[in-house]
Design a protein around this motif. Structure first.
Motif, PDB file in Angstrom:
ATOM      1  N   SER A  49       0.809  -1.214   0.000  1.00  0.00           N
ATOM      2  CA  SER A  49       0.000   0.000   0.000  1.00  0.00           C
ATOM      3  C   SER A  49       0.836   1.254   0.000  1.00  0.00           C
ATOM      4  O   SER A  49       0.324   2.338  -0.266  1.00  0.00           O
ATOM      5  N   ASN A  50       2.137   1.147   0.341  1.00  0.00           N
ATOM      6  CA  ASN A  50       2.995   2.321   0.362  1.00  0.00           C
ATOM      7  C   ASN A  50       3.686   2.581  -0.970  1.00  0.00           C
ATOM      8  O   ASN A  50       4.430   3.543  -1.111  1.00  0.00           O
ATOM      9  N   LYS A  51       3.477   1.702  -1.936  1.00  0.00           N
ATOM     10  CA  LYS A  51       4.050   1.916  -3.258  1.00  0.00           C
ATOM     11  C   LYS A  51       3.408   3.137  -3.901  1.00  0.00           C
ATOM     12  O   LYS A  51       2.256   3.466  -3.621  1.00  0.00           O
ATOM     13  N   PRO A  52       4.127   3.820  -4.802  1.00  0.00           N
ATOM     14  CA  PRO A  52       3.517   4.959  -5.499  1.00  0.00           C
ATOM     15  C   PRO A  52       2.251   4.537  -6.235  1.00  0.00           C
ATOM     16  O   PRO A  52       2.135   3.408  -6.722  1.00  0.00           O
ATOM     17  N   LEU A  53       1.310   5.443  -6.301  1.00  0.00           N
ATOM     18  CA  LEU A  53       0.082   5.207  -7.051  1.00  0.00           C
ATOM     19  C   LEU A  53       0.410   5.407  -8.534  1.00  0.00           C
ATOM     20  O   LEU A  53       0.869   6.480  -8.936  1.00  0.00           O
ATOM     21  N   SER A  54       0.212   4.378  -9.334  1.00  0.00           N
ATOM     22  CA  SER A  54       0.551   4.482 -10.752  1.00  0.00           C
ATOM     23  C   SER A  54      -0.588   5.115 -11.534  1.00  0.00           C
ATOM     24  O   SER A  54      -1.759   4.822 -11.295  1.00  0.00           O
ATOM     25  N   VAL A  55      -0.233   6.000 -12.450  1.00  0.00           N
ATOM     26  CA  VAL A  55      -1.198   6.591 -13.373  1.00  0.00           C
ATOM     27  C   VAL A  55      -0.645   6.437 -14.781  1.00  0.00           C
ATOM     28  O   VAL A  55       0.355   7.064 -15.135  1.00  0.00           O
ATOM     29  N   ASP A  56      -1.253   5.554 -15.559  1.00  0.00           N
ATOM     30  CA  ASP A  56      -0.883   5.371 -16.951  1.00  0.00           C
ATOM     31  C   ASP A  56      -1.833   6.196 -17.802  1.00  0.00           C
ATOM     32  O   ASP A  56      -3.058   5.989 -17.754  1.00  0.00           O
ATOM     33  N   ILE A  57      -1.267   7.129 -18.572  1.00  0.00           N
ATOM     34  CA  ILE A  57      -2.101   8.036 -19.371  1.00  0.00           C
ATOM     35  C   ILE A  57      -2.036   7.605 -20.825  1.00  0.00           C
ATOM     36  O   ILE A  57      -1.002   7.729 -21.486  1.00  0.00           O
ATOM     37  N   VAL A  58      -3.154   7.065 -21.307  1.00  0.00           N
ATOM     38  CA  VAL A  58      -3.253   6.707 -22.718  1.00  0.00           C
ATOM     39  C   VAL A  58      -3.603   7.989 -23.468  1.00  0.00           C
ATOM     40  O   VAL A  58      -4.626   8.622 -23.196  1.00  0.00           O
ATOM     41  N   SER A  59      -2.743   8.368 -24.412  1.00  0.00           N
ATOM     42  CA  SER A  59      -2.819   9.720 -24.956  1.00  0.00           C
ATOM     43  C   SER A  59      -2.243   9.771 -26.370  1.00  0.00           C
ATOM     44  O   SER A  59      -1.437   8.919 -26.755  1.00  0.00           O
ATOM     45  N   ASP A  60      -2.674  10.766 -27.117  1.00  0.00           N
ATOM     46  CA  ASP A  60      -2.056  11.053 -28.416  1.00  0.00           C
ATOM     47  C   ASP A  60      -1.651  12.522 -28.421  1.00  0.00           C
ATOM     48  O   ASP A  60      -2.459  13.392 -28.063  1.00  0.00           O
ATOM     49  N   VAL A  61      -0.426  12.802 -28.829  1.00  0.00           N
ATOM     50  CA  VAL A  61       0.079  14.173 -28.755  1.00  0.00           C
ATOM     51  C   VAL A  61      -0.473  15.076 -29.851  1.00  0.00           C
ATOM     52  O   VAL A  61      -0.125  16.258 -29.894  1.00  0.00           O
ATOM     53  N   MET A  62      -1.361  14.571 -30.714  1.00  0.00           N
ATOM     54  CA  MET A  62      -2.073  15.463 -31.629  1.00  0.00           C
ATOM     55  C   MET A  62      -3.505  15.706 -31.140  1.00  0.00           C
ATOM     56  O   MET A  62      -4.312  16.316 -31.841  1.00  0.00           O
ATOM     57  N   CYS A  63      -3.804  15.261 -29.911  1.00  0.00           N
ATOM     58  CA  CYS A  63      -5.139  15.409 -29.330  1.00  0.00           C
ATOM     59  C   CYS A  63      -5.151  16.615 -28.384  1.00  0.00           C
ATOM     60  O   CYS A  63      -4.480  16.585 -27.343  1.00  0.00           O
ATOM     61  N   PRO A  64      -5.910  17.664 -28.692  1.00  0.00           N
ATOM     62  CA  PRO A  64      -5.913  18.837 -27.814  1.00  0.00           C
ATOM     63  C   PRO A  64      -6.461  18.538 -26.424  1.00  0.00           C
ATOM     64  O   PRO A  64      -5.994  19.111 -25.437  1.00  0.00           O
ATOM     65  N   ILE A  89      -5.484   5.485 -16.437  1.00  0.00           N
ATOM     66  CA  ILE A  89      -5.617   4.176 -15.793  1.00  0.00           C
ATOM     67  C   ILE A  89      -4.856   4.246 -14.471  1.00  0.00           C
ATOM     68  O   ILE A  89      -3.625   4.366 -14.448  1.00  0.00           O
ATOM     69  N   ILE A  90      -5.609   4.182 -13.384  1.00  0.00           N
ATOM     70  CA  ILE A  90      -5.043   4.429 -12.060  1.00  0.00           C
ATOM     71  C   ILE A  90      -4.888   3.115 -11.302  1.00  0.00           C
ATOM     72  O   ILE A  90      -5.835   2.339 -11.184  1.00  0.00           O
ATOM     73  N   ASP A  91      -3.677   2.892 -10.808  1.00  0.00           N
ATOM     74  CA  ASP A  91      -3.357   1.717  -9.996  1.00  0.00           C
ATOM     75  C   ASP A  91      -3.637   0.411 -10.739  1.00  0.00           C
ATOM     76  O   ASP A  91      -3.943  -0.612 -10.118  1.00  0.00           O
ATOM     77  N   ASN A  92      -3.548   0.463 -12.057  1.00  0.00           N
ATOM     78  CA  ASN A  92      -3.755  -0.709 -12.920  1.00  0.00           C
ATOM     79  C   ASN A  92      -5.143  -1.321 -12.797  1.00  0.00           C
ATOM     80  O   ASN A  92      -5.371  -2.450 -13.228  1.00  0.00           O
ATOM     81  N   LYS A  93      -6.092  -0.564 -12.217  1.00  0.00           N
ATOM     82  CA  LYS A  93      -7.429  -1.114 -11.972  1.00  0.00           C
ATOM     83  C   LYS A  93      -8.555  -0.214 -12.464  1.00  0.00           C
ATOM     84  O   LYS A  93      -9.580  -0.700 -12.935  1.00  0.00           O
ATOM     85  N   TYR A  94      -8.375   1.092 -12.305  1.00  0.00           N
ATOM     86  CA  TYR A  94      -9.479   2.022 -12.490  1.00  0.00           C
ATOM     87  C   TYR A  94      -9.194   2.954 -13.672  1.00  0.00           C
ATOM     88  O   TYR A  94      -8.072   3.448 -13.807  1.00  0.00           O
ATOM     89  N   ALA A  95     -10.212   3.201 -14.471  1.00  0.00           N
ATOM     90  CA  ALA A  95     -10.047   4.069 -15.636  1.00  0.00           C
ATOM     91  C   ALA A  95     -10.899   5.322 -15.477  1.00  0.00           C
ATOM     92  O   ALA A  95     -12.087   5.245 -15.140  1.00  0.00           O
ATOM     93  N   VAL A  96     -10.283   6.461 -15.710  1.00  0.00           N
ATOM     94  CA  VAL A  96     -10.990   7.740 -15.749  1.00  0.00           C
ATOM     95  C   VAL A  96     -10.888   8.243 -17.182  1.00  0.00           C
ATOM     96  O   VAL A  96      -9.792   8.523 -17.672  1.00  0.00           O
ATOM     97  N   MET A  97     -12.023   8.356 -17.845  1.00  0.00           N
ATOM     98  CA  MET A  97     -12.029   8.716 -19.256  1.00  0.00           C
ATOM     99  C   MET A  97     -12.187  10.220 -19.444  1.00  0.00           C
ATOM    100  O   MET A  97     -12.977  10.872 -18.747  1.00  0.00           O
ATOM    101  N   GLY A  98     -11.435  10.754 -20.385  1.00  0.00           N
ATOM    102  CA  GLY A  98     -11.593  12.147 -20.764  1.00  0.00           C
ATOM    103  C   GLY A  98     -10.791  13.115 -19.916  1.00  0.00           C
ATOM    104  O   GLY A  98     -10.226  12.758 -18.877  1.00  0.00           O
ATOM    105  N   ALA A  99     -10.758  14.371 -20.382  1.00  0.00           N
ATOM    106  CA  ALA A  99     -10.035  15.431 -19.667  1.00  0.00           C
ATOM    107  C   ALA A  99     -10.927  15.975 -18.551  1.00  0.00           C
ATOM    108  O   ALA A  99     -11.491  17.066 -18.650  1.00  0.00           O
ATOM    109  N   GLN A 100     -11.040  15.195 -17.497  1.00  0.00           N
ATOM    110  CA  GLN A 100     -11.906  15.562 -16.380  1.00  0.00           C
ATOM    111  C   GLN A 100     -11.338  16.777 -15.636  1.00  0.00           C
ATOM    112  O   GLN A 100     -10.136  17.037 -15.663  1.00  0.00           O
TER     113      GLN A 100
END
Length: 229
Positions: free
Chosen positions: A2-17, A190-201
Motif C-alpha cells: 500500500s505504500n508503493k507509489p500510485l501508478s497513473v498510466d495516461i493513454v494519450s495522443d500528442v495530436m489530441c488537444p 488508468i489508475i493503480d492498474n485497476k481504475y479508468a478515468v475517461m476524458g479530460a476531467q
C-alpha cells in the motif's frame, strides 16, 4: 504494497488537444494532493488517426474533411478553445499547418520513459507545446530530435533510432492493446492498474479519484492483513 507509489498510466495522443488539457488538469490535481502520497506517471501511446502519412496532411483540409466543412471544424474546436483558455493553455490552431502522424512521436516518448518519468514528462510537454502552441510538425524527425534534446536526451542516439524501426512494432502493439481494453477516446487515465478515468476531467475530479483510490488501497491492505480481505 500500500505504500508503493500510485501508478497513473495516461493513454494519450500528442495530436489530441484534449490530451494536452488533460495533462494540465492532472498537474493541477497533483498540486492539490501536495505530496500526500507519491504518484508515478507513465505515458502510453494511442493514435487518433494511424492512417496519416509520415509527412502528415494539410491541417485545414484534414479538419474540414473530418468535421464536414469549415463550420463543422470551427464548431468542433469551440469547446476545446474555451477549456484551454480556462486552463491557461495558449493554443494557436491557426499556426498548425500539418496534421501529424504521431507514431514516431510515441516511439520517442517510449524511449524517454526508459530514462525515467521526469524525462518522459518533459518530452510529452515539449511535443504538446511544439504542436499546439508553436504549430510545429511533430511527425518530422528534426522536431522530434529537438524535443528530445530539450529534455536532456542524446540527440545523436535519437537521430539514429528514428532512422530505423526500433520499437515501432511495440508501440503499435500497445495501441492495439489499449483498443482491446476498450479505450475508444483519449485521454484515458488508468489508475493503480485497476481504475479508468475517461476524458479530460476537471482537476478536482482527478484529485478526488486519486485520493479515493489511494485510500481504498490502504483500506483493502488493512482488511487483508486482518483476514477480512
Amino acid at each position: 504494497m500500500s505504500n508503493k507509489p500510485l501508478s497513473v498510466d495516461i493513454v494519450s495522443d500528442v495530436m489530441c488537444p484534449w490530451c494536452y488539457i488533460g495533462k494540465r488538469r492532472l498537474e493541477q490535481a497533483l498540486a492539490g494532493i501536495g505530496g500526500a502520497f507519491e504518484v508515478d506517471i507513465r505515458w502510453r501511446p494511442y493514435q487518433l488517426d494511424p492512417t496519416l502519412p509520415k509527412a502528415g496532411k494539410d491541417r485545414r483540409r484534414y479538419l474540414e474533411d473530418k468535421f464536414g466543412g469549415p463550420d463543422g471544424a470551427t464548431q468542433a474546436y469551440r469547446a476545446v478553445r474555451q477549456a484551454a483558455q480556462d486552463d491557461g493553455i495558449d493554443f494557436d490552431f491557426d499556426a498548425i499547418e500539418v496534421s501529424a502522424n504521431t507514431l514516431d512521436a510515441h516511439r520517442l516518448i517510449r524511449w524517454a520513459g526508459s530514462e525515467g518519468s521526469e524525462t518522459q514528462g518533459k518530452v510529452v510537454d515539449a511535443l504538446f507545446r511544439m504542436y499546439f502552441e508553436d504549430g510545429r510538425n511533430i511527425g518530422d524527425d528534426a522536431v522530434l530530435i529537438e524535443a528530445a534534446a530539450d529534455a536532456g536526451m542524446d540527440r545523436a542516439v535519437i537521430a539514429t533510432l528514428l532512422k530505423g524501426d526500433a520499437d515501432r512494432a511495440e508501440v503499435r502493439a500497445e495501441i492495439d492493446m489499449a483498443r482491446e481494453m476498450g479505450v475508444t477516446g483519449v485521454p484515458c487515465f488508468i489508475i493503480d492498474n485497476k481504475y479508468a478515468v475517461m476524458g479530460a476531467q476537471p482537476a478536482d475530479t482527478l484529485e478526488d479519484a486519486l485520493r479515493e483510490i489511494f485510500a481504498n488501497r490502504h483500506t483493502e491492505a488493512g482488511e487483508s492483513a486482518t483476514g477480512r480481505g
